[in-house]
Design a protein around this motif. Structure first.
Motif, PDB file in Angstrom:
ATOM      1  N   ASP A 203       5.066 -15.571   1.536  1.00  0.00           N
ATOM      2  CA  ASP A 203       4.398 -17.168   1.548  1.00  0.00           C
ATOM      3  C   ASP A 203       3.209 -17.259   2.614  1.00  0.00           C
ATOM      4  OD1 ASP A 203       3.554 -19.812   0.908  1.00  0.00           O
ATOM      5  OD2 ASP A 203       5.594 -20.544   1.568  1.00  0.00           O
ATOM      6  N   GLU A 204       2.008 -17.433   1.831  1.00  0.00           N
ATOM      7  CA  GLU A 204       0.729 -17.547   2.962  1.00  0.00           C
ATOM      8  C   GLU A 204       0.863 -19.081   3.253  1.00  0.00           C
ATOM      9  OE1 GLU A 204      -3.178 -17.388   1.249  1.00  0.00           O
ATOM     10  OE2 GLU A 204      -2.064 -16.883  -0.772  1.00  0.00           O
ATOM     11  N   ASN A 205       1.633 -19.886   2.845  1.00  0.00           N
ATOM     12  CA  ASN A 205       1.579 -21.462   3.051  1.00  0.00           C
ATOM     13  C   ASN A 205       2.666 -21.879   3.999  1.00  0.00           C
ATOM     14  OD1 ASN A 205      -1.088 -21.926   2.014  1.00  0.00           O
ATOM     15  ND2 ASN A 205       0.097 -21.782   0.081  1.00  0.00           N
ATOM     16  N   ARG A 206       3.331 -20.898   4.611  1.00  0.00           N
ATOM     17  CA  ARG A 206       4.588 -21.072   5.378  1.00  0.00           C
ATOM     18  C   ARG A 206       4.388 -22.090   6.648  1.00  0.00           C
ATOM     19  NH1 ARG A 206       3.064 -16.388   6.978  1.00  0.00           N
ATOM     20  NH2 ARG A 206       3.919 -15.317   5.343  1.00  0.00           N
ATOM     21  N   GLY A 207       3.238 -22.215   6.892  1.00  0.00           N
ATOM     22  CA  GLY A 207       2.820 -23.118   8.118  1.00  0.00           C
ATOM     23  C   GLY A 207       3.693 -22.592   9.301  1.00  0.00           C
ATOM     24  N   HIS A 208       4.003 -23.672  10.101  1.00  0.00           N
ATOM     25  CA  HIS A 208       4.762 -23.351  11.391  1.00  0.00           C
ATOM     26  C   HIS A 208       5.976 -23.165  11.192  1.00  0.00           C
ATOM     27  CE1 HIS A 208       0.502 -24.395  12.905  1.00  0.00           C
ATOM     28  NE2 HIS A 208       0.712 -25.651  12.456  1.00  0.00           N
ATOM     29  N   GLU A 209       6.658 -23.255  10.168  1.00  0.00           N
ATOM     30  CA  GLU A 209       8.051 -23.206  10.049  1.00  0.00           C
ATOM     31  C   GLU A 209       8.840 -21.821  10.333  1.00  0.00           C
ATOM     32  OE1 GLU A 209       9.518 -25.932   9.265  1.00  0.00           O
ATOM     33  OE2 GLU A 209       7.610 -27.087   9.056  1.00  0.00           O
ATOM     34  N   GLY A 210      10.038 -22.023  10.635  1.00  0.00           N
ATOM     35  CA  GLY A 210      10.720 -20.656  10.830  1.00  0.00           C
ATOM     36  C   GLY A 210      11.476 -20.189   9.581  1.00  0.00           C
ATOM     37  N   MET A 211      11.980 -19.176   9.446  1.00  0.00           N
ATOM     38  CA  MET A 211      12.380 -18.650   8.327  1.00  0.00           C
ATOM     39  C   MET A 211      13.698 -19.354   7.705  1.00  0.00           C
ATOM     40  SD  MET A 211      13.306 -14.417   7.948  1.00  0.00           S
ATOM     41  CE  MET A 211      14.771 -14.449   9.035  1.00  0.00           C
ATOM     42  N   PRO A 212      13.619 -19.643   6.734  1.00  0.00           N
ATOM     43  CA  PRO A 212      14.870 -20.203   5.976  1.00  0.00           C
ATOM     44  C   PRO A 212      16.049 -19.203   5.860  1.00  0.00           C
ATOM     45  CG  PRO A 212      13.191 -19.772   4.057  1.00  0.00           C
ATOM     46  CD  PRO A 212      12.294 -19.409   5.455  1.00  0.00           C
ATOM     47  N   VAL A 213      17.246 -19.457   6.352  1.00  0.00           N
ATOM     48  CA  VAL A 213      18.348 -18.575   6.339  1.00  0.00           C
ATOM     49  C   VAL A 213      19.717 -19.411   6.050  1.00  0.00           C
ATOM     50  CG1 VAL A 213      17.231 -17.025   7.773  1.00  0.00           C
ATOM     51  CG2 VAL A 213      18.651 -18.894   8.809  1.00  0.00           C
ATOM     52  N   GLU A 214      20.627 -18.648   5.864  1.00  0.00           N
ATOM     53  CA  GLU A 214      22.138 -19.130   5.840  1.00  0.00           C
ATOM     54  C   GLU A 214      22.652 -18.961   7.264  1.00  0.00           C
ATOM     55  OE1 GLU A 214      23.255 -20.828   3.160  1.00  0.00           O
ATOM     56  OE2 GLU A 214      21.635 -20.311   1.846  1.00  0.00           O
ATOM     57  N   ARG A 215      22.685 -20.099   7.921  1.00  0.00           N
ATOM     58  CA  ARG A 215      23.122 -20.034   9.334  1.00  0.00           C
ATOM     59  C   ARG A 215      24.711 -20.004   9.356  1.00  0.00           C
ATOM     60  NH1 ARG A 215      21.119 -23.384  14.887  1.00  0.00           N
ATOM     61  NH2 ARG A 215      22.560 -22.331  16.275  1.00  0.00           N
ATOM     62  N   ILE A 216      25.048 -18.909  10.134  1.00  0.00           N
ATOM     63  CA  ILE A 216      26.651 -18.625  10.297  1.00  0.00           C
ATOM     64  C   ILE A 216      27.300 -19.435  11.500  1.00  0.00           C
ATOM     65  CG2 ILE A 216      28.396 -17.072   9.978  1.00  0.00           C
ATOM     66  CD1 ILE A 216      26.264 -14.933   9.130  1.00  0.00           C
ATOM     67  N   GLY A 217      27.843 -20.558  11.091  1.00  0.00           N
ATOM     68  CA  GLY A 217      28.793 -21.368  12.172  1.00  0.00           C
ATOM     69  C   GLY A 217      27.650 -21.855  13.237  1.00  0.00           C
ATOM     70  N   ASN A 218      28.137 -21.820  14.156  1.00  0.00           N
ATOM     71  CA  ASN A 218      27.112 -22.033  15.419  1.00  0.00           C
ATOM     72  C   ASN A 218      26.563 -21.110  16.198  1.00  0.00           C
ATOM     73  OD1 ASN A 218      27.890 -24.784  15.207  1.00  0.00           O
ATOM     74  ND2 ASN A 218      29.823 -24.548  16.335  1.00  0.00           N
ATOM     75  N   ASP A 219      26.523 -19.713  15.623  1.00  0.00           N
ATOM     76  CA  ASP A 219      26.058 -18.648  16.145  1.00  0.00           C
ATOM     77  C   ASP A 219      24.441 -18.862  16.229  1.00  0.00           C
ATOM     78  OD1 ASP A 219      25.163 -16.167  16.847  1.00  0.00           O
ATOM     79  OD2 ASP A 219      26.499 -14.925  15.584  1.00  0.00           O
TER      80      ASP A 219
END
Length: 273
Positions: A203-219
């Protein structure tokens, strides 16, 4: 003394000639010619010896410098490994292998990327004495970086600003001579990747965002916050923020678009003359 003789040999020859005339006049001998000839030969011989000695010293110093550089080079971590690393398919704890990273690894086994046997170089001015690297960082010591947005060719990415977060196990240490393939298989568990992560890489329009992920718990190591960015030295790039996502992106983009693939519209801090 020898330096004085060399610098004033013309005057000394004239002086010797005058001395010879005096000897001939006062002592009535003609052997002075032999004396003068002998002295001239001594002077010429000493000058030649001095020149030869200087050349020998210069040659010895040159050979010593060559040997020292060869020894330094032999101790550097190689930029390119002869063979592909063996792998163990790292997972998140006892969880099964994430399907997204599993596919990246499967595709890599079928069609290895051209950068797979390259060392993932840790960026830093001190690395001039640690890695074989197309970039000598020290020459940019006094250059001010300029921020801009642009495309990053994956084949021009040499490594990361830091490798501290490449070892995703709590007790693991990232080995400095690890290749990109070794990083993908042995160190990055990829347990938080999903299909949106792959879309983010393109995506060339991702802007300043981080990568979307499935965060695991509080890790905290399963998050991917912050703007993706690179530094550029000459024609080469290092990830500045988003080191793990850079490795994942390089493999995904290569497998989909080939060796000419680029990471589009990303922040780059350029160092150039």
């Amino acid at each position: 003394m020898k330096k004085f003789i060399y610098q004033h040999q013309g005057s000394l020859l004239i002086g010797l000639f005058v001395l010879g005339l005096a000897l001939d006049y006062f002592l009535a001998i003609e052997q002075w010619v032999l004396v003068v000839a002998a002295l001239v030969l001594i002077m010429v011989g000493e000058t030649l010896c001095e020149n030869v000695k200087s050349e020998m010293i210069a040659l010895q110093e040159m050979k010593k410098a060559e040997l020292e550089e060869r020894e330094r080079q032999s101790k550097l971590i190689p930029h390119e490994h002869r063979f592909l690393e063996t792998h163990k398919r790292k997972t998140y704890g006892d969880e099964p292998e994430n399907t997204v990273i599993a596919e990246l690894r499967n595709m890599e086994e079928l069609r290895p990327a051209p950068f797979s046997n390259k060392t993932l170089i840790e960026w830093g001015f001190s690395s001039d004495n640690k890695y074989e690297c197309p970039v000598q960082y020290s020459q940019y010591n006094n250059v001010t970086g300029v921020d801009e947005y642009g495309d990053v060719p994956i084949k021009r990415i040499l490594g990361a600003c830091t490798t501290n977060n490449m070892a995703t196990g709590s007790e693991e240490v990232f080995e400095p001579n690890t290749t990109y393939r070794g990083t993908l298989f042995n160190y990055l568990h990829g347990g938080n990747l999903n299909q949106e992560s792959l879309g983010y890489f393109e995506d060339e329009n991702r802007g300043h965002e981080g990568m979307p992920v499935e965060r695991i718990g509080n890790d905290r190591k399963t998050r991917s916050d912050g703007e993706w960015s690179f530094v550029k030295y000459g024609d080469y790039y290092f990830s500045n923020h988003g080191h793990q996502r850079t490795v994942f992106a390089m493999y995904h983009l290569f497998q989909k678009y080939g060796d000419e693939a680029v990471i589009k519209n990303v922040k780059i801090t350029k160092y150039a003359f």
